[in-house]
Structure formats: structure tokens, C-alpha cells
Design an enzyme around this catalytic site. Sequence first.
Site, PDB file in Angstrom:
ATOM      1  N   ASN A 208      -3.044   4.504  21.515  1.00 51.71           N
ATOM      2  CA  ASN A 208      -2.233   3.718  20.719  1.00 51.71           C
ATOM      3  C   ASN A 208      -1.224   3.314  22.308  1.00 51.71           C
ATOM      4  O   ASN A 208      -0.952   3.408  23.182  1.00 51.71           O
ATOM      5  CB  ASN A 208      -1.622   4.504  19.773  1.00 51.71           C
ATOM      6  CG  ASN A 208      -1.054   2.804  18.988  1.00 51.71           C
ATOM      7  OD1 ASN A 208      -1.536   1.671  18.623  1.00 51.71           O
ATOM      8  ND2 ASN A 208      -0.623   3.050  18.469  1.00 51.71           N
TER       9      ASN A 208
ATOM     10  N   ASP B 117     -10.541   3.551   2.136  1.00 53.59           N
ATOM     11  CA  ASP B 117     -10.206   2.782   3.290  1.00 53.59           C
ATOM     12  C   ASP B 117     -11.147   4.045   3.604  1.00 53.59           C
ATOM     13  O   ASP B 117     -12.788   3.352   4.735  1.00 53.59           O
ATOM     14  CB  ASP B 117      -9.337   2.109   3.268  1.00 53.59           C
ATOM     15  CG  ASP B 117      -8.760   1.571   2.529  1.00 53.59           C
ATOM     16  OD1 ASP B 117      -9.432   0.649   2.385  1.00 53.59           O
ATOM     17  OD2 ASP B 117      -6.856   1.006   3.344  1.00 53.59           O
TER      18      ASP B 117
ATOM     19  N   LYS C   7       1.049  -1.276  -0.159  1.00 49.05           N
ATOM     20  CA  LYS C   7       0.644   0.329   0.127  1.00 49.05           C
ATOM     21  C   LYS C   7       0.861   1.257   0.260  1.00 49.05           C
ATOM     22  O   LYS C   7       0.627   2.377  -0.108  1.00 49.05           O
ATOM     23  CB  LYS C   7      -0.702   0.109   1.339  1.00 49.05           C
ATOM     24  CG  LYS C   7      -2.382  -0.936   1.161  1.00 49.05           C
ATOM     25  CD  LYS C   7      -2.848  -0.361   2.600  1.00 49.05           C
ATOM     26  CE  LYS C   7      -4.289  -1.669   1.995  1.00 49.05           C
ATOM     27  NZ  LYS C   7      -5.581  -1.432   3.008  1.00 49.05           N
TER      28      LYS C   7
HETATM   29  P1  ATR Z   1      -2.402  -2.349  10.386  1.00 51.61           P
HETATM   30  O1  ATR Z   1      -2.555  -2.918   8.671  1.00 51.61           O
HETATM   31  O2  ATR Z   1      -3.859  -1.140  10.238  1.00 51.61           O
HETATM   32  O3  ATR Z   1      -0.721  -1.375  10.073  1.00 51.61           O
HETATM   33  P2  ATR Z   1      -1.727  -3.858  12.530  1.00 51.61           P
HETATM   34  O4  ATR Z   1      -0.815  -4.278  12.339  1.00 51.61           O
HETATM   35  O5  ATR Z   1      -2.443  -4.683  13.585  1.00 51.61           O
HETATM   36  O6  ATR Z   1      -2.469  -3.128  11.947  1.00 51.61           O
HETATM   37  O7  ATR Z   1      -1.333  -2.627  13.723  1.00 51.61           O
HETATM   38  C1  ATR Z   1      -2.660  -1.340  14.041  1.00 51.61           C
HETATM   39  C2  ATR Z   1      -1.879  -1.210  15.464  1.00 51.61           C
HETATM   40  O8  ATR Z   1      -2.196  -2.005  16.663  1.00 51.61           O
HETATM   41  C3  ATR Z   1      -1.093  -0.723  16.107  1.00 51.61           C
HETATM   42  O9  ATR Z   1      -1.046   0.793  16.120  1.00 51.61           O
HETATM   43  C4  ATR Z   1      -0.508  -1.451  17.070  1.00 51.61           C
HETATM   44  O10 ATR Z   1       0.291  -0.776  17.640  1.00 51.61           O
HETATM   45  P3  ATR Z   1       1.375  -0.568  17.606  1.00 51.61           P
HETATM   46  O11 ATR Z   1       1.524   1.235  17.305  1.00 51.61           O
HETATM   47  O12 ATR Z   1       2.524  -0.849  19.481  1.00 51.61           O
HETATM   48  O13 ATR Z   1       2.480  -1.769  17.492  1.00 51.61           O
HETATM   49  C5  ATR Z   1      -1.738  -2.142  17.400  1.00 51.61           C
HETATM   50  N1  ATR Z   1      -1.025  -3.690  17.880  1.00 51.61           N
HETATM   51  C6  ATR Z   1      -1.145  -4.567  17.731  1.00 51.61           C
HETATM   52  N2  ATR Z   1      -1.819  -5.412  17.877  1.00 51.61           N
HETATM   53  C7  ATR Z   1      -1.336  -5.433  19.211  1.00 51.61           C
HETATM   54  C8  ATR Z   1      -1.728  -5.883  20.259  1.00 51.61           C
HETATM   55  N3  ATR Z   1      -1.237  -7.342  20.895  1.00 51.61           N
HETATM   56  N4  ATR Z   1      -1.663  -5.395  21.605  1.00 51.61           N
HETATM   57  C9  ATR Z   1      -1.887  -4.066  21.709  1.00 51.61           C
HETATM   58  N5  ATR Z   1      -2.175  -2.970  19.959  1.00 51.61           N
HETATM   59  C10 ATR Z   1      -1.411  -3.502  19.314  1.00 51.61           C
END
Ligand code: ATR
Length: 276
Positions: A152, A104, A68
Site C-alpha cells: 500500500n 465481502d 459500513k
Molecule cells: P475503500 O472503499 O476500499 O476504502 P479506496 O478509498 O479506493 O477504497 O482506498 C483503498 C486503497 O486504495 C487505500 O489503501 C488507498 O491508499 P492509501 O491507504 O495510501 O490512501 C489506495 N489508493 C487509492 N487511490 C490511490 C492512488 N491514486 N495511489 C495509490 N493508492 C491509492
Amino acid sequence: MVAYKFALIGNPVTHSLSPWIHQQFLKQINRQGSYDLCEVKKEADLSEQIDYFKKNNYLGFNVTVPYKETIIAYLDELDLQAKKIGAVNTVLIKDNRLIGYNTDGLGYVKSLEAHTQLKKDARILILGAGGAARGIYNGLKESAYLSVDIANRTLNKAEEIKETNPRGKTSVITLTEAEKKLNHYDLIIQTSSVGMKPNSTAQLISLKNVSQAIVSDIVYQPIETQFLKQAKEQGASVHYGHSMLLYQAEIAFNIWTGKKVSAAKLDNELKSKLEG
Ligand code: ATR
């Protein structure tokens, strides 16, 4: 009439629901067409794939993980949303030029407005600060929802999103703070992949402080996530993740063909498919 040709590039792409959605749109306007799933194994193969689309008269293609952002270097032009978000999910091929869009965020807002009566001054909380959160934040701000906070785990990622759109008021908070003040919000949007199959018992935060809000989860596999289950138990209304997928596709189809189609008509059918 010439058949419309579309595709999806990404890695992996095999489980995508987009071919089904776009076939339904083609039926709605009585046109023949195809929507191919193109797995691009590495970035070095993007160029060749794009040339193939150009030579074979594709109208456009969708882009998913992990391309993307990297796709932008291959495009001739970017629309404003794509620029702000810094990511592209839809490319239009017009006069041999590639124009990048991001549907999106606006797709999410359309899905929300189709299912709820949210007021523009609603207090909104986004949970997570990845690519999806970035799109949704910009979609909301562009659509004049001006009070949007972001919570976040990593605060500077939320700060970066805040900076992409200075309209309105935005506070960045921790997930722990968010959990405590959930009753302050009219809409709570879960944008991380936490809770997605096969980890469907996971939940980003507890919703025990929610009562009146609309609770939305962009995860749609399973359709009823643990997060939405708890929201219902708390007496909140819920907004399901599959509808964002439908509305971003509706906007993409319109960009490619100029034709209006209806995501709303597919809503129940897609939900039943996912309930399986
Ligand atoms: P995307 O494809 O939208 O980037 P993603 O990888 O799931 O999706 O990440 C989206 C958000 O989910 C991120 O902001 C991530 O937090 P961090 O910025 O701290 O990495 C958050 N996220 C994913 N797994 C998490 C978890 N187990 N606990 C807390 N936040 C989480």
C-alpha cells in the site's frame, strides 16, 4: 406467501446492481419480493430508516459507503467476520434484533474458488489497504489461505490490516517493492478504486514483471480494467470484479432467507450487462 423485503442503505445508492441481483435470486427460488434503494443523506437519519425497516417487516438490508462502519453502533450483535473487519455490509433483522455481518471477504473467496484452482499455499498479494482490502484479507485468512502480503501507499494502513488476523504469514511492502517482485506471487488482487470509470486509464502499479499469476481486480466498471488488460497482455489469467459482487450477495441472501441460491448462474449475464 409473504413477499420478502430487503433494502440497501448508503449514499449514493442509485447505481447499485444489487436490486437486479436479488431479483434474480428471488426468481431462482420462485418467491415474490422487493429490494429498495434507500439513500440516507446523513448519519442522523440512520435510526429512523432502521425503525422503518423493523416496523415494516424487512428481513434485512445491505449497507454501503459511507455507513459500513458507523452502522455498528446501531446493531445488537456482530458476527465474527464483521468484528474482525470492523465493518458491516449485511444486517439481518430477527425477532426485532439487528445482527451485523460482513460478506465481502468470504464472497470474494467464493468467487475466486468458483473461477480458479488456487491452492491453499498460494502466495497472494493484496494491493491497497482500504475497506475492501480488509474484508478480502480476512476472508482469505479465514479460508486457510495463509500467505497473504499487503502492499500500500500508506504502510501503516496495511500494518493495521495485518493485525486484524495473525494467522499465517504476512509482509507489508511498498507499491514500488510490489512492482519489482510481482513474479513471486500466484495471485495479485487490486483492491483500490484506481481504474474505475471515469478514470479508466489509471492503473495502481505496472504489471510488467508478471507472467504466470492470476490477476484479480475488484473494480467492475469497466469490467475489463486497464490493470486486467495489461495482465492479459503479459499472459496472466484474470479474475473479474463483478463476481465478488455476486457472491457477497449470495451469502447475504442466504443469511436473510435461509435459502440457497446460485451466484454462478448469474455470472455471465451480469458480465454481459457490464460489457453493455
Ligand atoms: P475503500 O472503499 O476500499 O476504502 P479506496 O478509498 O479506493 O477504497 O482506498 C483503498 C486503497 O486504495 C487505500 O489503501 C488507498 O491508499 P492509501 O491507504 O495510501 O490512501 C489506495 N489508493 C487509492 N487511490 C490511490 C492512488 N491514486 N495511489 C495509490 N493508492 C491509492
